[in-house]
Design an enzyme around this catalytic site. Sequence first.
Site, PDB file in Angstrom:
ATOM      1  CB  SER A   1      34.391  11.234 -14.534  1.00  0.00           C
ATOM      2  OG  SER A   1      33.073  11.339 -14.785  1.00  0.00           O
ATOM      3  CE  LYS A   2      29.399   9.462 -17.901  1.00  0.00           C
ATOM      4  NZ  LYS A   2      28.364  10.541 -16.928  1.00  0.00           N
ATOM      5  CG  ASN A   3      31.410   2.949 -13.016  1.00  0.00           C
ATOM      6  OD1 ASN A   3      31.201   4.134 -13.010  1.00  0.00           O
ATOM      7  ND2 ASN A   3      30.894   1.871 -12.494  1.00  0.00           N
TER       8      ASN A   3
END
Length: 376
Positions: free
Chosen positions: A191-193
Site C-alpha cells: 500500500s506504500k507510495n
Amino acid sequence: MKKIQMVDLKSQYDKIKDTVNVSIQEVLDTNTYINGPQVHQFQKSLEDYLDVKHVIPCANGTDALQIAMMGLDLKPGDEVITADFTFAATVEVIALLQLTPVLVDVDIHNMNISIEGIKRAITPKTKAIVPVHLFGRAANMEAIMALAKEHNLFVIEDNAQAIGANCKFSDGTKKKAGTIGHVGSTSFFPSKNLGCYGDGGAIFTNDDTLAHKLRGIVNHGMYERYHHDVVGVNSRLDSVQAAVLNAKLPLLDAYNKARQDAARKYSAAFEGHKNIVSPSICDICDCHVFHQYTLRIVNADRDGLMQHLLDKGIPCAIYYPIPLHAQKAYLDARYKEEDFPVTNQLVKEVISLPMHTELDEEQIKFITDSVLEFLK
C-alpha cells in the site's frame, strides 16, 4: 461509479501489468530469486532517484529500521528519541535491540515529531533521534539535523510513508526524505507510495563505512560466503519483489502527483468548514506525498462520521487510535499523560480517507459530499 477502495492496487496493476509481468518473467526465466540482477538494477535505480550513495535493499521496512540501528553500534540502555504518534514498528525495533525508547509529543500542525519535544527529551544518555515522516509529510529535518549536530546524535529517518517527498532547507536546497540523516529506512509494503507485491524494504546512507557494515548485516554478517564478520540477520529483498519495484519506480513521481492532486480536490471541498482541519499542501517543494489523507474532525463526532462513511460503502481508517505511550507493550512510568497533549488530542480527532493513485473525480465528490452531509 467504480467501487471505492482505501487503496486500489488492482486498478493500478491493470495499467502496468504488461511491464510488471515481463519484469517478473525475467526472474522466473533466470531462476535468480535471491540477489539476482533485478535486485541490483533496483538498487542502482533507487540510488539515482534519491541522489544517495548507497541503497541497501532488505526484506521489509521494520527490518530496515532495525538494521539501520544495528549498523550504528548503539548499546543496550542508549536512549533513542522518537514520536509517540506513529505505527508501533518505530518503537518496536528500539525495544528489540534493548535500547531505551524515549517517546515525545508531535506538532499539532503537521503531526510530525515536535522539535521542542526533542529538545526537552535530550539527556546525557541520548544517542539517536528517529523522526518519522508521517502520512507522507517530511519532518523538519533542518531543525532535527541542527539539534543532532549540537548534541552529537545520530539521526535515523523512518521514511516508510514518504518516499519521494522533498525536504526544503533555508538555503533553498532540496533533498529527498530518507537521505538527510546518518541513515534512512523505508518500506515497500504493497500500500506504500512505492509498493511491491509482498514485503520489501531498503536502507539509505551516504556513509561508505556504514553502508559496508549494513550490507553485511542484511546477509547473515557475510561479505564472503561462510565468513561471518559481523552479527547479522537474514533480510534480503527477493528478486520477484525487486522486479515489481523496477516496473513501478519510474512512475513514482507520477504516482505522488496523482495523490497530491486528489488531496487538493479533497481540501478544496472541505475549505473553510468549521469542523474540518485539512492537511496543508505545499506547492513549492513537494514536502507531502500523501501516503494518507488525514483530516482532523474538531468539535464534532469523528466516530459517528466514520460509521456514516462505512455505511455508505466508503472505506476509512483511524491512524492511530492508541498512542504508543499507552500501548501495553511500551508502558513506562517515565511517561505522564500531560507530556502528550497533542497526541492525546489527535487520536480523538483524526480520520483518513481513501488515498491512492486511481481515485477519480466522481469518487472524490461522493466521498467529500458524504463527509459534508454528516457534518452539515
